[in-house]
Scaffold this active site. Structure first.
Site, short mmCIF file in Angstrom:
data_model
loop_
_atom_site.label_atom_id
_atom_site.label_comp_id
_atom_site.label_asym_id
_atom_site.label_seq_id
_atom_site.Cartn_x
_atom_site.Cartn_y
_atom_site.Cartn_z
N SER A 6 -32.24 18.62 20.27
CA SER A 6 -33.17 18.49 19.16
C SER A 6 -34.16 19.65 19.18
O SER A 6 -34.90 19.83 20.15
CB SER A 6 -33.93 17.17 19.26
OG SER A 6 -35.09 17.24 18.46
N HIS A 31 -29.50 19.44 16.41
CA HIS A 31 -30.16 18.28 15.78
C HIS A 31 -31.49 18.74 15.20
O HIS A 31 -32.34 19.27 15.91
CB HIS A 31 -30.36 17.20 16.85
CG HIS A 31 -30.93 15.91 16.33
ND1 HIS A 31 -30.16 14.92 15.76
CD2 HIS A 31 -32.21 15.44 16.31
CE1 HIS A 31 -30.93 13.91 15.41
NE2 HIS A 31 -32.17 14.20 15.72
N ASP A 33 -34.85 17.63 13.11
CA ASP A 33 -35.65 16.45 12.76
C ASP A 33 -36.59 16.76 11.60
O ASP A 33 -37.49 17.60 11.73
CB ASP A 33 -36.46 16.00 13.98
CG ASP A 33 -35.58 15.40 15.05
OD1 ASP A 33 -34.95 14.37 14.78
OD2 ASP A 33 -35.51 15.98 16.15
N MET A 35 -39.44 15.34 9.18
CA MET A 35 -40.45 14.27 9.08
C MET A 35 -41.43 14.58 7.96
O MET A 35 -41.83 15.74 7.81
CB MET A 35 -41.22 14.15 10.40
CG MET A 35 -40.33 13.99 11.62
SD MET A 35 -41.32 13.73 13.10
CE MET A 35 -40.03 13.84 14.37
N HIS A 64 -31.51 14.94 10.77
CA HIS A 64 -32.04 13.57 10.88
C HIS A 64 -33.26 13.45 9.98
O HIS A 64 -34.32 13.99 10.28
CB HIS A 64 -32.37 13.33 12.36
CG HIS A 64 -33.05 12.03 12.65
ND1 HIS A 64 -33.64 11.76 13.88
CD2 HIS A 64 -33.23 10.91 11.90
CE1 HIS A 64 -34.15 10.53 13.86
NE2 HIS A 64 -33.93 10.00 12.67
N MET A 66 -36.28 11.69 8.60
CA MET A 66 -37.28 10.61 8.78
C MET A 66 -38.24 10.74 7.62
O MET A 66 -39.40 11.16 7.78
CB MET A 66 -37.97 10.79 10.14
CG MET A 66 -37.08 10.39 11.30
SD MET A 66 -37.60 11.10 12.88
CE MET A 66 -36.77 12.69 12.79
N MET A 135 -31.82 4.81 17.46
CA MET A 135 -33.04 5.37 18.05
C MET A 135 -33.38 4.63 19.34
O MET A 135 -33.41 3.39 19.37
CB MET A 135 -34.23 5.23 17.08
CG MET A 135 -34.14 6.06 15.81
SD MET A 135 -33.93 7.83 16.04
CE MET A 135 -35.38 8.26 17.02
N ASP A 173 -30.61 8.80 20.16
CA ASP A 173 -31.69 9.78 20.00
C ASP A 173 -33.01 9.22 20.55
O ASP A 173 -33.49 8.19 20.09
CB ASP A 173 -31.84 10.10 18.50
CG ASP A 173 -32.86 11.18 18.21
OD1 ASP A 173 -33.40 11.79 19.15
OD2 ASP A 173 -33.10 11.43 17.00
C1 DX5 Z 1 -37.86 11.65 17.46
C2 DX5 Z 1 -36.72 12.56 17.11
C3 DX5 Z 1 -35.92 13.01 18.26
C4 DX5 Z 1 -36.69 13.76 19.31
C5 DX5 Z 1 -36.08 13.50 20.62
O1 DX5 Z 1 -38.33 11.02 16.33
O2 DX5 Z 1 -35.84 11.93 16.21
O3 DX5 Z 1 -34.78 13.75 17.84
O4 DX5 Z 1 -36.71 15.14 19.10
O5 DX5 Z 1 -36.84 14.15 21.59
P1 DX5 Z 1 -36.74 13.71 23.10
O6 DX5 Z 1 -35.35 13.99 23.55
O7 DX5 Z 1 -37.76 14.56 23.76
O8 DX5 Z 1 -37.06 12.24 23.17
ZN ZN Z 2 -33.88 12.95 15.79
#
Ligand code: DX5
Ligand code: ZN
Length: 231
Positions: A6, A31, A33, A35, A64, A66, A135, A173
């Site tokens: 990620s 990956h 993310d 947000m 991903h 969010m 998650m 994840d």
């Molecule tokens: C959190 C993200 C993850 C995050 C994971 O909301 O969706 O992808 O980056 O990070 P680690 O591996 O540090 O928990």
């Molecule tokens: Zn993620």
């Protein structure tokens, strides 16, 4: 096991180099993310950054979302070069329409469930999607502790897919590292996402190798798997 580092834990001032670094270190997917500050209390990157990163890497982009209204942004993420787009079952978009929009753009649709959401929330959609992301932290931030009590959900999903003869990828994840990977592998995940576990490791390639639990040197397994999900 396939590994999707990620980029949330990378150095954001040089994301292009960071994505090259994980590709060279043996990552299977990248990956990303997304947000929006509404669905989760944090804001990260959007389609323009993902589009800019596309030329730095040949890794499949596992995006991903969010965000509160995923349907409104699917075309932008497809256009940016996303290969897999996962969105939350808890978000406020029509799930069937969103899946359809991702498919018609040529990407692989997937659904994500937060820790408090039961596995059966995605059962009605399993025959339409290519991936379920479970998650193992509350979404929003990297570096949180792995919730081992989510593993029964993974097993439940695996059992349901087997019962219905569906070949859906299961991804985990949150808090995945060399300390927690055994539980993830044992519960039957296909892909593990790891942010801190990869980017903060002393040796990136070694961290990825440990997370893989096996070798897929030429990426043949991944190519086969992604081709089957696009059908
Ligand atoms: C959190 C993200 C993850 C995050 C994971 O909301 O969706 O992808 O980056 O990070 P680690 O591996 O540090 O928990
Ligand atoms: Zn993620």
């Amino acid at each position: 096991m396939l590994v999707a580092p990620s980029l949330l834990s990378c150095d954001f001032s040089k994301m292009g180099e960071e994505i090259e670094r994980i590709e060279n270190a043996g990552a299977d997917l990248a990956h990303l993310d997304v947000m929006d500050g509404h669905f989760v209390p944090n804001i990260t990157i959007g389609p323009c950054i993902i589009k800019a990163l596309r030329s730095y890497s040949r890794l499949p982009f596992d995006v991903h979302l969010m965000i509160e209204h995923p349907l409104d942004y699917i075309d932008a993420f497809v256009d940016a070069g996303a290969d897999i787009i996962t969105f939350h079952v808890e978000a406020s978009s029509d799930i069937d329409k969103t899946i359809e929009r991702i498919r018609s753009g040529g990407a692989i649709p997937g659904l994500v469930i937060k820790p408090k959401t039961p596995a059966d929330a995605v059962f009605p959609y399993l025959d339409k999607i290519g991936m379920v992301l479970v998650m193992t932290v509350e979404p929003g931030f990297g570096g949180q502790s792995f919730m081992a009590d989510m593993m029964p959900k993974l097993r439940e999903l695996r059992a349901e897919c087997e019962k219905r003869d569906l070949d859906v990828l299961l991804e985990v994840d949150g808090g995945v590292s060399e300390k927690t990977i055994a539980a993830v592998a044992e519960a039957g995940a296909d892909i593990s996402v790891s942010g801190t576990g990869v980017f903060k490791a002393k040796d990136t390639a070694e961290a990825i190798r440990i997370l893989k639990c096996s070798d897929d040197k030429d990426g043949l397994l991944l190519k086969k798997v992604l081709a089957s999900k696009r059908k």
